[in-house]
Design an enzyme around this catalytic site. Structure first.
Site, PDB file in Angstrom:
ATOM      1  CG  HIS A 143      -1.726  -1.241   1.360  1.00  0.00           C
ATOM      2  ND1 HIS A 143      -1.623  -2.086   2.426  1.00  0.00           N
ATOM      3  CD2 HIS A 143      -2.631  -1.809   0.520  1.00  0.00           C
ATOM      4  CE1 HIS A 143      -2.450  -3.113   2.247  1.00  0.00           C
ATOM      5  NE2 HIS A 143      -3.071  -2.971   1.094  1.00  0.00           N
ATOM      6  CE  LYS A 207       2.654 -23.714 -22.979  1.00  0.00           C
ATOM      7  NZ  LYS A 207       3.092 -23.705 -24.396  1.00  0.00           N
TER       8      LYS A 207
END
Lengths: 234, 234, 234
Positions: A143, A207
């Site tokens: 943040h 993959k």
């Protein structure tokens, strides 16, 4: 260049326009290009207050800035205009490409290659043989401007052999697993398993590296790593 | 600046802090800024071993580095801190923006404009009048650190008039068709048809350039290209 | 450094390699690093023709280039290799990080922090306390190379306290609302409401800043802003 530095680096080749601050130890056979600064004092430190150690055989290309307080192994290479801030630890055979920025308190192990225009913030860990592509941005602040940022700031970790494709973004604290491959332009919001290939925004596993085929060889590009084959590839 | 260079560039305006290596031919009326390096020898070459040719009227802004072995046409412009490695061929009226990097063996035709902080790797081809936006990253290695990378490496091709929006990423070997427009932030994983507008990650065709309307003129911004109108736009 | 500048900046600390053009007013207590250029004349202007004003206490780090015609408040900081082109207006306590580029006619209010390698094009407006992360690219031209670009060009606006995560891309004319948070790697194609958190490509609202929790404190990182608490956070 200061006289004290000249004394310490008498077997190095330093361009006359380079600015070497005091207390820089530059290994034998190193080459320093034009308009380079080595030993730049960080905020609050005096020139020479912190030692800077760079191992033998370094090639530090023009316009590079290396702050005081770095400890760098042998065979270091920087591209043009690279920036390394203070208190980093770099192993042997590390390269930091042109216009790339390494902030402070970064740990970089042996044989890590960082390509051009990348950004590696404080508290990142790049383990042995990992690879960072052009324009990759690693982050560490969940943040921005949070008043507690000093407590919650957390760097990313690249496990050994992890590879991050061009222009990818890593969110704070992400761990990219051993030999994993992050696709170009991916935005990685969670940990990446070892050997996974991820892509997209947000990145998802598409993959495994054992499914990849090199179009030139017709073989798996990472077969040596995978141990499926071991025919002397390096 | 070396004496030999002074002789070769007597009608050029070269900042006293610029470093010009031997065997640089700089065209008449060129301007070279502070802290510039021209003719930097690539790995394994001696200073001056490779000729560097830059055509007339070049404006080479501060902190730019141009390696030896470039052949550059007339009217070249570089932004501040631009980097051109060796063995590139650039046509006339090419600009390479601030902090942009052109690797080696890149072919850039006439009137190509590369904006700021872009990355163009080896074996890329940028054809006449193509445009590369800020922070664009073109890639060429399908599998980083693949031992066969020298065989499988393949640059992208921008066909004439192709435009790549800011922060877009092009995967290796992609061909962006004539006058196509790649949206800002797109990740282009496959070829883009001529005249297509693509966006997203992965990039998909979202419209055709004939569907675009300029908010200022109310007309198609590429009408001159499309041949729908030809009222002297340049 | 020119003599006239020395006279104007006698209480500043200017590296001997810095190049200060005429008509630069540098505030008391400022520090200028090596290989810096201040007062670079823009196209068509003579050195010193335009005044450059930089307030007291500036820290201008090495390799920075600041064009003539900038008006910059007190407490300015630039990172290494930052570039500010002409005719910008910067408030007090502004920082522009290493390798970041501010084009011309940009308005930057007090306490704006721009991190590293960012790109802020002409006609952008960054309001008080806004934050721009590493590698952010703001754009302003809806249709690159459009012949009417001078009429339709439109910068983005960051409202006060807006924060843009690393590597995000803002499309032309986007308004990011007060205290909104743009996630890292987002591609922002439309206005962002005040206080919204957006992410993705294209960016969509994923939550509100009042829903965020700092992992270190267990509290909302922006509670001071939200007015939910006011315990002296700064």
């Amino acid at each position: 260049m200061t006289t004290s530095t000249a004394a310490r680096a008498e077997h190095a080749e330093i361009a006359p326009t380079a600015r070497i601050h005091p207390n820089v130890v530059l290994g034998e056979g190193s080459v320093v290009g034009d308009f380079v600064i080595i030993g730049e004092p960080p905020r609050g430190a005096k020139p020479g207050e912190l030692e800077t150690r760079i191992g033998p055989g370094a090639v530090i290309r023009s316009h590079t800035v290396i702050y005081a307080g770095n400890v760098i192994g042998s065979g270091f290479q920087s591209g043009h205009g690279a920036l390394l801030r203070e208190s980093n630890s770099l192993g042997d055979s590390v390269s930091v490409g042109s216009h790339s920025i390494i902030e402070h308190h970064v740990r970089i192990e042996d044989k890590v290659r960082i390509h051009s225009q990348a950004f590696v913030p404080e508290f990142s860990t790049l383990k042995r043989g990992s690879w960072v592509g052009p324009g990759v941005r690693i982050t560490n602040a969940p943040h921005p401007l949070c008043p507690d940022v000093k407590d919650c700031i957390v760097g990313a970790t690249l496990e050994p052999g992890a590879k991050i494709g061009a222009n990818a973004t890593l969110l704070p604290g992400v761990v990219v697993g051993e030999n994993a491959l992050v696709g170009a332009g991916a935005v990685v919001t969670r940990d990446v398993p070892a050997g996974a290939v991820v892509a997209g925004n947000p990145a998802r596993v598409v993959k495994h590296i054992q499914d990849l085929v090199c179009s030139a060889s017709g073989l798996n590009p990472y077969r040596a790593i995978l141990g499926e084959m071991s025919e002397g590839d390096e």
